[in-house]
Design a protein around this motif. Structure first.
Motif, mmCIF file in Angstrom:
data_model
loop_
_atom_site.group_PDB
_atom_site.id
_atom_site.type_symbol
_atom_site.label_atom_id
_atom_site.label_comp_id
_atom_site.label_asym_id
_atom_site.label_seq_id
_atom_site.Cartn_x
_atom_site.Cartn_y
_atom_site.Cartn_z
ATOM 1 N N GLU A 2 0.840 -1.205 0.000
ATOM 2 C CA GLU A 2 0.000 0.000 0.000
ATOM 3 C C GLU A 2 0.877 1.257 0.000
ATOM 4 N N ASN A 3 1.914 1.259 0.821
ATOM 5 C CA ASN A 3 2.820 2.407 0.868
ATOM 6 C C ASN A 3 3.582 2.571 -0.444
ATOM 7 N N GLN A 4 3.857 1.460 -1.117
ATOM 8 C CA GLN A 4 4.533 1.529 -2.409
ATOM 9 C C GLN A 4 3.671 2.255 -3.438
ATOM 10 N N ILE A 5 2.362 2.003 -3.397
ATOM 11 C CA ILE A 5 1.437 2.673 -4.322
ATOM 12 C C ILE A 5 1.453 4.180 -4.092
ATOM 13 N N GLN A 6 1.410 4.589 -2.824
ATOM 14 C CA GLN A 6 1.436 6.014 -2.480
ATOM 15 C C GLN A 6 2.754 6.661 -2.909
ATOM 16 N N LEU A 7 3.844 5.930 -2.698
ATOM 17 C CA LEU A 7 5.158 6.445 -3.055
ATOM 18 C C LEU A 7 5.283 6.602 -4.572
ATOM 19 N N LEU A 8 4.775 5.616 -5.317
ATOM 20 C CA LEU A 8 4.827 5.666 -6.777
ATOM 21 C C LEU A 8 4.118 6.911 -7.300
ATOM 22 N N ARG A 9 2.963 7.190 -6.773
ATOM 23 C CA ARG A 9 2.200 8.357 -7.233
ATOM 24 C C ARG A 9 2.962 9.653 -6.951
ATOM 25 N N ASN B 148 19.279 -4.037 0.319
ATOM 26 C CA ASN B 148 20.192 -5.191 0.323
ATOM 27 C C ASN B 148 19.436 -6.444 -0.113
ATOM 28 N N GLU B 149 18.212 -6.246 -0.615
ATOM 29 C CA GLU B 149 17.393 -7.344 -1.113
ATOM 30 C C GLU B 149 17.440 -7.398 -2.638
ATOM 31 N N ASN B 150 17.018 -8.514 -3.182
ATOM 32 C CA ASN B 150 16.880 -8.650 -4.633
ATOM 33 C C ASN B 150 15.448 -8.240 -4.989
ATOM 34 N N LEU B 151 15.286 -7.016 -5.477
ATOM 35 C CA LEU B 151 13.945 -6.507 -5.762
ATOM 36 C C LEU B 151 13.278 -7.237 -6.923
ATOM 37 N N LEU B 152 14.082 -7.762 -7.854
ATOM 38 C CA LEU B 152 13.493 -8.514 -8.967
ATOM 39 C C LEU B 152 12.824 -9.788 -8.462
ATOM 40 N N GLU B 153 13.444 -10.443 -7.476
ATOM 41 C CA GLU B 153 12.820 -11.618 -6.858
ATOM 42 C C GLU B 153 11.561 -11.211 -6.105
ATOM 43 N N ALA B 154 11.615 -10.047 -5.434
ATOM 44 C CA ALA B 154 10.449 -9.548 -4.702
ATOM 45 C C ALA B 154 9.298 -9.243 -5.661
ATOM 46 N N ILE B 155 9.626 -8.767 -6.860
ATOM 47 C CA ILE B 155 8.599 -8.499 -7.876
ATOM 48 C C ILE B 155 7.934 -9.802 -8.308
ATOM 49 N N GLU B 156 8.748 -10.831 -8.529
ATOM 50 C CA GLU B 156 8.216 -12.142 -8.939
ATOM 51 C C GLU B 156 7.291 -12.726 -7.876
ATOM 52 N N LYS B 157 7.626 -12.482 -6.618
ATOM 53 C CA LYS B 157 6.801 -12.992 -5.508
ATOM 54 C C LYS B 157 5.566 -12.131 -5.272
ATOM 55 N N GLY B 158 5.517 -10.963 -5.908
ATOM 56 C CA GLY B 158 4.376 -10.069 -5.705
ATOM 57 C C GLY B 158 4.540 -9.164 -4.504
ATOM 58 N N ASP B 159 5.764 -9.057 -3.977
ATOM 59 C CA ASP B 159 5.999 -8.230 -2.787
ATOM 60 C C ASP B 159 6.432 -6.812 -3.122
ATOM 61 N N PHE B 160 6.837 -6.591 -4.382
ATOM 62 C CA PHE B 160 7.286 -5.254 -4.765
ATOM 63 C C PHE B 160 6.740 -4.923 -6.146
ATOM 64 N N ARG B 161 6.281 -3.684 -6.297
ATOM 65 C CA ARG B 161 5.649 -3.263 -7.543
ATOM 66 C C ARG B 161 6.694 -3.056 -8.642
ATOM 67 N N GLU B 162 6.435 -3.638 -9.805
ATOM 68 C CA GLU B 162 7.374 -3.516 -10.909
ATOM 69 C C GLU B 162 7.432 -2.085 -11.437
ATOM 70 N N ASP B 163 6.289 -1.385 -11.471
ATOM 71 C CA ASP B 163 6.287 -0.006 -11.974
ATOM 72 C C ASP B 163 7.079 0.921 -11.056
ATOM 73 N N LEU B 164 7.023 0.661 -9.750
ATOM 74 C CA LEU B 164 7.817 1.453 -8.817
ATOM 75 C C LEU B 164 9.310 1.165 -9.014
ATOM 76 N N TYR B 165 9.630 -0.103 -9.240
ATOM 77 C CA TYR B 165 11.020 -0.503 -9.459
ATOM 78 C C TYR B 165 11.632 0.268 -10.632
ATOM 79 N N HIS B 166 10.887 0.372 -11.721
ATOM 80 C CA HIS B 166 11.409 1.076 -12.895
ATOM 81 C C HIS B 166 11.522 2.572 -12.654
ATOM 82 N N ARG B 167 10.663 3.113 -11.796
ATOM 83 C CA ARG B 167 10.731 4.543 -11.470
ATOM 84 C C ARG B 167 11.983 4.883 -10.663
ATOM 85 N N ILE B 168 12.337 3.997 -9.728
ATOM 86 C CA ILE B 168 13.475 4.290 -8.847
ATOM 87 C C ILE B 168 14.805 3.818 -9.432
ATOM 88 N N ASN B 169 14.749 3.039 -10.515
ATOM 89 C CA ASN B 169 15.959 2.431 -11.065
ATOM 90 C C ASN B 169 16.281 2.962 -12.460
#
Length: 444
Positions: free
Chosen positions: A247-254, A281-302
Motif C-alpha cells: 500500500e505504501n509503495q502505491i502512495q510512493l509511486l504516485r 540489500n534485497e533482490n527486488l526482482l525476486e520480490a517483484i516475482e513474488k508479488g511483494d514489490f511493484r514492478e512499476d515502482l522498481y522502474h521509477r526508482i531504477n
C-alpha cells in the motif's frame, strides 16, 4: 551542434557519459569496440572523439593512430585508467589532443571538451568557484579498481536528476554513496533527507512521507512536515525500500510520478521538487516475482543503479579504511593510537567481514578504547569475530565434506560398488578410498 563519438567498452559508463553530454547540447554517438567506431567515423563527420585506451581485442594506441591518419582534423581525447600516465604521454606524442584519467569530475571533462572544440565552457557548464565543492565520494574513498569504478559512476550520475537505486550488502556504505551523489549534485545546498523505510510502521508511513495537519487524526497534536516536503529542492534517500508495504509503495509511486503530495487532513496538493535515491540489500526482482514489490515502482526508482561491493571484494582498500576509522576513533575518544600490529593486520586481511564497513568501524573504535599502548593488538579485538571465523570454517568444511562424500557414493554406484574401479574413477589410491569410506562411516 557539435558531434562527439565516445569509444568505450564499459557499457554503463559509456551510456552515462553520453546522457551527460547530451544534456549540454551535444550530439553523441557511442561505440563499444574499434570496428564499430571505424564504421561510425566513416558514416558521420564528428567534431571530437573520446576514446578509452583499453579496448577489447584492439590496441587503443593503434586506433588513435588510425583516427589521426584518416581524420587528422578531429581532436581526440583519450581516457586512461589509474596509473597509466606513461601510456597517456605516448598517446599525446601520437597526436591525441589531451588525456584525462578516470575517475574524472564533470567539470574536468567539460573543460577539456570545450577547450578542444574551441567553445566557451561558461556558456555550457557552470564551473564552481572551488573544484572541491563538487568533488564526490566520502572521506573513506577507496583506491582499488572497483572503488574507482563506483566513483566514476557517481561523478557521472550526480549532475543529473536521475533516480538511482543503490544495492549492496548491509554495512557496505550505501548511504555514504547516496550522500556523495547529493554533495556532487546541483542540489548540494539543499536538504539531504535519509529515511530508513524498515523502521517506519506501515500505519504511520503516509504521515511520515507526506505530513499531516493538526487534529487530522488521533495523536496529531500539531502540524507535521513530511519527508517529501522537507526534501524539497534537495534529495530524498529511501534506505531499505524493499521493506515498504504494498500500500505504501502505491502512495510512493504516485508521489514520485507526479511530484505532488498532500498532507493528511489537507485537500490542497503541494508541488515538490525532489530527487529520489533508494537503497536495498534485497533482490527486488525476486520480490517483484513474488508479488511483494511493484514492478512499476522498481522502474521509477531504477533509472540508474550502483552496486556497492562488500568489504571482502574491496580487499585492496581494507588498510586504507582501517586507518581512516582509526583516526576517526582517536578523535572521538581523545586517544592517540598509532596503528595496528602485523598480527592484527594479517587477521584483518583474512577475516570475512560479514558486517562490512560498519563492522570494521565498530571493531576499530572498540579496540582504540581498550588499547593502552601505541598499537592495536590482537588481544583487544572482540572474541566474537574469532568465533564467527571458526563457525564459517566449520560450515565450509561441512560443505566440502558433503560434496566429497556424495562424490564417493556416486562413484561406487557407477562401478557397482567395485572399490578398485571407484578409486580409479575418483583418481585416488585404493587405500585413500578405504580411508575416506571409514571417515564418512559409509556402510557399504
Amino acid at each position: 551542434m557539435p558531434k562527439i563519438l565516445i569509444i568505450e567498452d564499459d557499457t554503463s559508463f559509456c551510456q552515462m557519459l553520453q546522457k551527460f553530454l547530451i544534456r549540454y547540447k551535444y550530439e553523441v554517438e557511442i561505440s563499444f569496440n574499434a570496428a564499430e567506431a571505424k564504421s561510425k567515423l566513416k558514416a558521420t563527420a564528428f567534431d571530437l572523439v573520446l576514446t578509452d585506451l583499453r579496448l577489447p581485442n584492439y590496441d587503443g594506441l593503434l586506433l588513435l593512430e588510425y583516427i589521426k591518419n584518416t581524420y587528422p582534423k578531429i581532436p581526440v581525447i583519450v581516457m586512461t585508467g589509474y596509473a597509466e600516465v606513461d601510456t597517456a604521454v605516448t598517446a599525446m606524442k601520437k597526436g591525441a589532443y589531451d588525456y584525462i584519467s578516470k575517475p574524472f569530475t564533470p567539470e574536468e571533462i567539460m573543460l577539456l571538451i570545450t577547450d578542444a572544440l574551441g567553445t566557451s565552457v561558461q556558456k555550457i557548464y557552470e564551473v564552481p568557484e572551488s573544484r572541491n565543492e563538487s568533488k564526490p565520494i566520502s572521506k573513506i574513498k577507496g583506491e582499488s579498481a572497483i572503488s574507482r569504478k563506483i566513483n566514476e559512476y557517481i561523478m557521472l550520475v550526480a549532475p543529473t536528476d536521475m533516480s538511482v537505486l543503490i544495492t549492496g550488502e548491509s554495512g557496505t556504505g550505501k548511504e555514504v554513496t547516496a550522500k556523495a551523489i547529493h554533495k556532487a549534485s546541483k542540489r548540494k545546498d539543499y536538504n539531504f533527507i535519509a529515511v530508513d523505510c524498515g523502521a517506519i510502521p506501515k500505519e504511520i508511513a503516509t504521515s511520515e512521507f507526506f505530513g499531516h495537519t493538526k487534529g487530522s487524526f488521533t495523536g496529531a497534536i500539531e502540524d507535521k512536515v513530511g519527508y517529501f516536503e522537507a526534501a524539497d529542492k534537495g534529495t530524498l534517500f529511501l534506505d531499505e525500500i524493499g521493506n515498504l508495504s504494498y500500500e505504501n509503495q502505491i502512495q510512493l509511486l504516485r508521489a514520485i510520478q507526479e511530484r505532488k503530495i498532500k498532507r493528511i487532513g489537507r485537500n490542497k496538493e503541494l508541488n515538490v521538487d525532489v530527487r529520489i535515491l533508494t537503497a536495498t540489500n534485497e533482490n527486488l526482482l525476486e520480490a517483484i516475482e513474488k508479488g511483494d514489490f511493484r514492478e512499476d515502482l522498481y522502474h521509477r526508482i531504477n533509472e540508474f543503479s550502483i552496486e556497492v561491493p562488500s568489504l571482502k571484494e574491496r580487499a585492496d582498500d581494507l588498510i586504507l579504511f582501517a586507518t581512516y576509522f582509526l583516526n576517526k576513533a582517536n578523535n572521538s575518544l581523545n586517544k592517540s593510537v598509532l596503528g595496528f600490529t602485523n598480527e592484527v593486520l594479517e587477521f584483518f586481511k583474512n577475516y570475512s567481514w560479514p558486517g562490512n564497513l560498519r563492522e570494521l568501524q565498530n571493531i576499530i573504535k572498540r579496540a582504540v578504547l581498550l588499547t593502552t599502548g601505541d598499537f592495536i593488538t590482537i588481544e583487544v579485538l572482540p572474541k566474537e569475530i574469532f568465533l564467527q571465523e571458526q563457525k564459517q570454517d566449520s560450515i565450509d568444511d561441512f560443505s566440502k565434506g558433503n560434496y566429497e562424500k556424495n562424490q564417493i557414493i556416486k562413484a561406487l554406484k557407477q562401478t557397482n560398488f567395485n572399490k578398485s574401479k571407484a578409486a580409479k574413477l575418483l583418481q585416488v589410491t585404493r587405500k585413500t578410498l578405504y580411508n575416506k569410506i571409514n571417515h564418512y562411516k559409509l556402510d557399504l
